[in-house]
Design an enzyme around this catalytic site. Structure first.
Site, PDB file in Angstrom:
ATOM      1  N   HIS A   1      43.325  99.160  71.205  1.00 58.44           N
ATOM      2  CA  HIS A   1      41.911  99.451  70.924  1.00 58.44           C
ATOM      3  C   HIS A   1      40.965  98.464  71.598  1.00 58.44           C
ATOM      4  CE1 HIS A   1      42.776 102.590  68.114  1.00 58.44           C
ATOM      5  NE2 HIS A   1      43.319 101.804  67.214  1.00 58.44           N
TER       6      HIS A   1
ATOM      7  N   ASP B   1      50.745 106.002  69.502  1.00 59.10           N
ATOM      8  CA  ASP B   1      50.115 105.511  68.281  1.00 59.10           C
ATOM      9  C   ASP B   1      49.221 106.627  67.739  1.00 59.10           C
ATOM     10  OD1 ASP B   1      49.240 102.536  66.988  1.00 59.10           O
ATOM     11  OD2 ASP B   1      47.723 104.108  66.819  1.00 59.10           O
TER      12      ASP B   1
END
Length: 368
Positions: free
Chosen positions: A142, A179
């Site tokens: 992220h 993910d």
């Protein structure tokens, strides 16, 4: 050649301070003794412990690595961000991004986590290992160049890619992110590049809630080199394997990478507290085998899995063990006590057919 396993006890010492998901502590929100950070060391520590108990660890080439140095980090992150991160880390810790807290010394641990990813990619790309798994913590997918978020403080995989490119070990890199949350950081870093293919499978609208659309394909030279597959909540074993076969493998075959890197989060599992998917340990083993076979065909088996999310302390170890055993071609098993129950709870045939049709429709839109 062996399968490498990169880990370091110091990564388990990363702390996020007093943090309870996105809720303020106080009033009717009772603080947790652990500080409340869902990204805890226990999922990773229990995975390593399970591997030790079953004997899988003994079959792997276990290594640590040096922290990524400043030159390596600055290929992805601006000096201003690194300076601010390091200064706060040396003072007392805190938070300089969105949902990305850290304690004192957090900068050094994050650099070590990035270093593990760099070493794994370097050694596989150089041909000294068959493939590798990096048990990195804190995670990285992220983190944008100057914006840490979602427990991610440095962009581990992007840093490792840039290091391998700088060393002329590879020219074309593919990243498959399974993910459950969108790999927005990796996407942003390589969005205008045609030497890095980024593929993200994620639960639609989860985190970050406004990113990861199928229409986001890259720009400029990178047009078409970014693929997002926003999957419906409730997607399970069959849907995930179908996504690999229908989207990931055709994209990899078209791109012809020199190495494949998987952003390996285990938060699409049935019991993860931060998602609503229905993957099992068998799902992760099945995806790993399919990507391993693709790597054998496309890039001499060069495959690295880098640990990302996964927040169920009970179930991440079984998903991780199944994945790493498959990667290593090991017969050492950790029988999953939850799998029979989870198999029964998979999507109904009608819903599963709908999920697979949805993936087919998105694949067609992507030109695959």
């Amino acid at each position: 050649m062996a399968t490498g396993f990169y880990w370091d006890e110091r990564c388990f010492w990363h702390a996020g301070g007093n943090y309870a998901l996105t809720l303020p502590v106080g009033g009717l929100v009772q603080p947790q003794v652990s500080g409340g950070l869902p990204e805890s060391p226990e999922t990773k520590r229990r995975l390593k412990n399970l591997m030790d108990v079953t004997g899988l660890s003994a079959e792997l080439d276990q290594r640590s690595a040096a922290p990524a140095d400043r030159e390596t980090l600055e290929r992805v992150h601006p000096a201003s961000y690194l300076d601010a991160f390091k200064d706060l880390s040396e003072a007392h810790g805190g938070e300089i991004g969105h949902h990305a807290p850290f304690g004192r010394g957090g900068f050094e641990i994050a650099a070590l986590s990035a270093g593990l990813a760099c070493a794994a990619v370097h050694d596989v790309a150089k041909g000294t290992l068959a493939n590798a798994y990096a048990l990195t913590r804190p995670p990285g997918h992220h983190c944008e160049p100057a914006a840490p978020m979602g427990f991610c403080l440095l962009a581990n995989i992007a840093i490792a890619i840039e290091a391998a490119l700088a060393d002329n070990l590879v020219k074309r890199v593919a990243v498959l992110d399974w993910d459950v949350h969108h790999g927005n950081g990796t996407e942003k870093i390589f969005y205008d590049r045609d030497d890095v293919l980024t593929i993200s499978f994620h639960q639609e609208g989860n985190y970050p809630p406004t990113s990861g659309g199928i229409e986001d394909r890259g720009k400029g030279a990178g047009e078409g080199a970014n693929i997002n597959l926003p999957m419906h909540a409730g997607s399970g074993h069959t849907a995930y394997l179908h996504a690999v076969e229908r989207v990931a493998i055709p994209a990899l075959e078209a791109f012809r990478p020199d190495i494949i890197i998987v952003a390996c989060g285990f938060d699409a599992s049935m019991v993860d507290p931060l998602a609503r998917m229905q993957a099992t340990s068998a799902t992760y083993a099945g995806m790993t085998q399919r990507i391993k076979d693709a790597a054998d065909r496309l890039c001499q088996g060069r495959l690295v899995l880098v640990h990302e999310g996964g927040y169920s302390e009970a179930y991440v170890p079984f998903c991780g063990h199944a994945t790493i055993a498959t990667l290593a071609g090991s017969a050492v098993a950790a029988p999953d006590p939850m799998l029979p129950s989870f198999d029964i709870r998979q999507p109904s045939p009608a819903f599963d057919a709908f999920l697979r049709r949805s993936i087919d429709d998105m694949a067609a839109k992507l030109g695959l």
